[in-house]
Design a protein around this motif. Structure first.
Motif, PDB file in Angstrom:
ATOM      1  N   ALA A  96       6.579  -1.571   8.342  1.00 60.51           N
ATOM      2  CA  ALA A  96       5.502  -1.893   7.399  1.00 60.51           C
ATOM      3  C   ALA A  96       5.372  -3.399   7.213  1.00 60.51           C
ATOM      4  O   ALA A  96       4.256  -3.938   7.120  1.00 60.51           O
ATOM      5  CB  ALA A  96       5.765  -1.208   6.053  1.00 60.51           C
ATOM      6  N   ARG A  97       6.532  -4.079   7.185  1.00 66.20           N
ATOM      7  CA  ARG A  97       6.485  -5.543   7.044  1.00 66.20           C
ATOM      8  C   ARG A  97       5.820  -6.186   8.254  1.00 66.20           C
ATOM      9  O   ARG A  97       4.991  -7.094   8.113  1.00 66.20           O
ATOM     10  CB  ARG A  97       7.914  -6.079   6.882  1.00 66.20           C
ATOM     11  N   LEU A  98       6.179  -5.673   9.454  1.00 68.87           N
ATOM     12  CA  LEU A  98       5.553  -6.214  10.660  1.00 68.87           C
ATOM     13  C   LEU A  98       4.050  -5.954  10.663  1.00 68.87           C
ATOM     14  O   LEU A  98       3.250  -6.834  11.026  1.00 68.87           O
ATOM     15  CB  LEU A  98       6.201  -5.587  11.904  1.00 68.87           C
ATOM     16  N   GLU A  99       3.675  -4.726  10.265  1.00 67.40           N
ATOM     17  CA  GLU A  99       2.249  -4.413  10.213  1.00 67.40           C
ATOM     18  C   GLU A  99       1.538  -5.296   9.196  1.00 67.40           C
ATOM     19  O   GLU A  99       0.414  -5.750   9.426  1.00 67.40           O
ATOM     20  CB  GLU A  99       2.052  -2.935   9.857  1.00 67.40           C
ATOM     21  N   LEU A 100       2.227  -5.535   8.049  1.00 67.27           N
ATOM     22  CA  LEU A 100       1.630  -6.405   7.038  1.00 67.27           C
ATOM     23  C   LEU A 100       1.476  -7.827   7.570  1.00 67.27           C
ATOM     24  O   LEU A 100       0.452  -8.480   7.329  1.00 67.27           O
ATOM     25  CB  LEU A 100       2.499  -6.403   5.776  1.00 67.27           C
ATOM     26  N   GLU A 101       2.486  -8.281   8.303  1.00 73.73           N
ATOM     27  CA  GLU A 101       2.380  -9.619   8.884  1.00 73.73           C
ATOM     28  C   GLU A 101       1.223  -9.685   9.883  1.00 73.73           C
ATOM     29  O   GLU A 101       0.491 -10.676   9.919  1.00 73.73           O
ATOM     30  CB  GLU A 101       3.691  -9.978   9.580  1.00 73.73           C
ATOM     31  N   GLN A 151      -6.029 -11.292   9.008  1.00 75.87           N
ATOM     32  CA  GLN A 151      -6.857 -11.761   7.899  1.00 75.87           C
ATOM     33  C   GLN A 151      -7.070 -13.273   7.986  1.00 75.87           C
ATOM     34  O   GLN A 151      -8.167 -13.773   7.716  1.00 75.87           O
ATOM     35  CB  GLN A 151      -6.193 -11.398   6.573  1.00 75.87           C
ATOM     36  N   LYS A 152      -5.996 -13.995   8.374  1.00 79.00           N
ATOM     37  CA  LYS A 152      -6.159 -15.432   8.544  1.00 79.00           C
ATOM     38  C   LYS A 152      -7.181 -15.743   9.626  1.00 79.00           C
ATOM     39  O   LYS A 152      -8.033 -16.622   9.469  1.00 79.00           O
ATOM     40  CB  LYS A 152      -4.804 -16.064   8.894  1.00 79.00           C
TER      41      LYS A 152
END
Length: 489
Positions: free
Chosen positions: A223-228, A234-235
Motif C-alpha cells: 500500500a505504501r508503494l502504491e501510495l508513493e 499526482q506530482k
C-alpha cells in the motif's frame, strides 16, 4: 453457505494443528531417545557384571547383547525419522515403531529385574539402585511424551514387581513402593505431555500470528508503494496541469491578439472597404443618370452589372461582419419561447419571399421551451426559415413544417420543406462560409447564413445537421441542451 465454509476452515485448521502436534511429539521422542542410549549401554554392562556370578557370563552377556541390539534398533528408528520431514501417515507409522521399540526395550530390561536377580543382598541392592536410576533416566528422557514413557516403564517395572511379590517377606514393601511409583510417574508424565502440547500449540499459533503480521506488513508495504506511485503520478499530473495552464494562457493570449486583429479587420471592412464601394456605386449611378445620353446602351448595361456586383459585395461584407460578430458576442442566456420566435421568423421570411404569387405555407407545431441567447437564436430561426422559403420559391405548392421534440439530454428542432433539395452526400459543405450547392443566379444569397447558424448553435452547446434528396425537399435540424431544472425553496 458461508457458515459451512467457516466450519470447514476451522476443522481443517484443527486437523493441521493436531498433525503438527503429533509430528513435534514424535520428533521429541526421537531426540530424547538418542541421548539416554549411551547411559543404557553403561548401566546394562554393570547389570551384566552384577548378575554374572550367579547366572554365569553366558546368560549375562546374552542378555546384554540383546539389550544392545534393542538399543541399536531404537537409535536407528529415531535417527531415520529425524532425517527428513514426514507427512501425517508416515508420522503415525514411525510413532508406532518408536512405541514398539520402547516396549521391546522395557521388556528386555525387565529380564534382568525378574529372572537375573543377584543372590547376594549387596549386589541386589546395587541392582535395585540401577533400576531406580533407569526409571529416573526414562523419566527425564521420555516423560514429555506420556505414551512412550508408559511403553518403556510398564514392561520394565511390572515383571520386577511381580517377582518381588512372589519372593515375599521384606520384598513385598519394595513391590508396593514400585506399584505406587508407576502411577505417580505416569501422572507426572501426563502433565508434562499436556504442558508440552500446549507449548507446541502456542508455538503454532505464534507462527500463524507471525505469518499474519508478515502478510499485513507486506500489504502495508505494498500500500505504501502504491501510495508513493500515486503521489508520484499526482506530482506528474500537477506538473502537466501547470504545463497545460501555461499553454492555455499562451493560447488565450494568442486568441486575444487574434481577436484584436479581427476587430481591426472588421473596422477596416466596415469603413475602408465600404467607402470605395460606395464611391464605385455612386459614380456608376452618375454615369447612368447622365442627361446628355452620351453613353451607349452596352455601356449602360455594363454599369448596371457593376452596380449589381457592388451591391452583392456589400452584402458579402455585411454577412462576414455578422458572422464575425456572432462568434465574438457574449451570450445573454435566458428562457426562450421557441414557438413564438419561430412564428416571428416565419412572418419575416414570408414578407421577404421572392415569389409573392406563391407565398409558402408555414406550419409551426408545438415547440419545447429552451434556454439561450434570444437575439442569436432568433437569427438562427430567421436564417433557416429564410433558407427554406428561398428554396421552395420555384415549386408549385411551397410547404414548410416546423416541429420540435425532447430527447434524453437535448431538444431537437426541425424545419422540413418540399423545395428543390440537394444530395445529402454534400451536406457537410453546407455549413462552411461561402459554400453553396446551387448557383447564385438560381437562388440569390451569400452562402454565409448556414455558417452563421452553425456558429450560433455550436456556441450554445448544440449541433446542426441536414438531410435531403434532390427535388424532394430538405430537412434542417438543430439541437440545444435541455435546460437544467432548478429546485425551488
Amino acid at each position: 453457505m458461508t457458515e459451512a465454509v467457516n466450519i470447514e476452515q476451522r476443522e481443517a485448521h484443527r486437523e493441521h494443528i493436531e498433525a503438527r502436534v503429533l509430528s513435534e511429539q514424535v520428533a521429541l521422542m526421537c531426540r530424547l531417545t538418542t541421548s539416554p542410549l549411551t547411559a543404557s549401554v553403561v548401566i546394562g554392562a554393570m547389570m551384566a557384571w552384577l548378575t554374572a556370578p550367579d547366572y554365569g557370563w553366558t546368560a549375562s552377556l546374552t542378555w546384554y547383547i540383546a539389550l544392545l541390539l534393542v538399543l541399536l534398533l531404537r537409535w536407528r528408528i529415531a535417527a531415520g525419522y529425524l532425517r527428513k520431514p514426514r507427512d501425517l501417515a508416515e508420522t503415525k507409522r514411525w510413532r508406532a515403531a518408536m512405541l514398539g521399540g520402547a516396549i521391546l526395550g522395557g521388556s528386555v530390561w525387565s529380564i534382568a529385574g525378574s529372572f537375573l536377580l543377584p543372590q547376594d543382598p549387596t549386589r541386589e541392592i546395587v541392582m535395585s539402585v540401577f533400576f531406580i536410576g533407569c526409571t529416573a533416566s526414562g523419566m527425564g528422557s521420555q516423560a514429555p511424551v506420556r505414551h512412550a514413557y508408559a511403553c518403556l516403564l510398564i514392561p520394565f517395572a511390572t515383571p520386577y514387581i511381580v517377582t518381588q511379590l512372589l519372593l515375599g517377606g521384606d520384598r513385598v514393601v519394595v513391590a508396593l513402593a514400585f506399584m505406587l511409583y508407576i502411577p505417580v510417574m505416569l501422572v507426572i508424565a501426563g502433565r508434562q505431555t499436556k504442558s508440552f502440547e500446549r507449548q507446541i500449540r502456542l508455538a503454532i499459533e505464534n507462527e500463524s500470528l507471525a505469518e499474519q503480521l508478515r502478510q499485513e506488513r507486506d500489504r502495508a508495504n505494498q500500500a505504501r508503494l502504491e501510495l508513493e506511485v500515486q503521489l508520484e503520478e499526482q506530482k506528474r499530473s500537477t506538473q502537466r496541469i501547470r504545463d497545460l495552464n501555461t499553454e492555455l494562457e499562451r493560447q488565450a493570449h494568442e486568441l486575444r491578439t487574434a481577436n484584436g486583429d479581427l476587430e481591426g479587420f472588421s473596422y477596416s471592412v466596415s469603413h475602408d472597404l465600404r467607402a470605395p464601394l460606395r464611391a464605385i456605386d455612386g459614380f456608376s449611378q452618375l454615369l447612368m443618370d447622365d442627361k446628355n445620353q452620351s453613353i451607349s446602351a452596352e455601356t449602360r448595361h455594363h454599369l448596371q452589372r457593376i452596380r449589381a456586383n457592388v451591391s452583392h459585395m456589400a452584402t458579402l461584407i455585411d454577412d462576414l461582419l455578422e458572422f464575425a460578430r456572432c462568434g465574438r458576442q457574449s451570450l445573454d442566456l435566458g428562457r426562450l419561447d421557441m414557438e413564438q420566435l419561430a412564428r416571428n421568423a416565419a412572418e419575416e421570411a414570408r414578407s421577404a419571399s421572392l415569389n409573392e404569387a406563391k407565398t409558402p405555407i408555414i406550419e409551426i407545431g408545438s415547440l419545447p421551451l429552451a434556454r439561450g441567447d434570444e437575439a442569436l437564436i432568433r437569427q438562427v430561426w430567421i436564417n433557416l426559415l429564410d433558407n427554406a422559403v428561398k428554396y421552395t420559391s420555384k415549386v408549385e405548392s411551397p410547404h414548410i413544417i416546423v416541429t420540435g421534440r425532447e430527447e434524453a439530454e437535448r431538444l431537437v428542432y426541425e424545419i422540413r420543406d418540399n423545395g428543390v433539395g440537394f444530395d445529402s452526400a454534400f451536406s457537410s459543405n453546407l455549413f462552411g462560409v461561402f459554400r453553396r450547392l446551387h448557383g447564385a443566379r438560381e437562388y440569390p444569397g451569400s452562402g454565409v447564413g448556414l455558417a452563421i447558424v452553425q456558429r450560433i448553435v455550436t456556441r450554445h452547446g448544440g449541433e446542426v445537421w441536414a438531410h435531403a434528396e434532390p427535388n424532394k425537399g430538405a430537412t434542417f435540424s438543430f439541437s440545444l441542451p435541455k435546460p437544467v431544472l432548478r429546485a425551488v425553496g
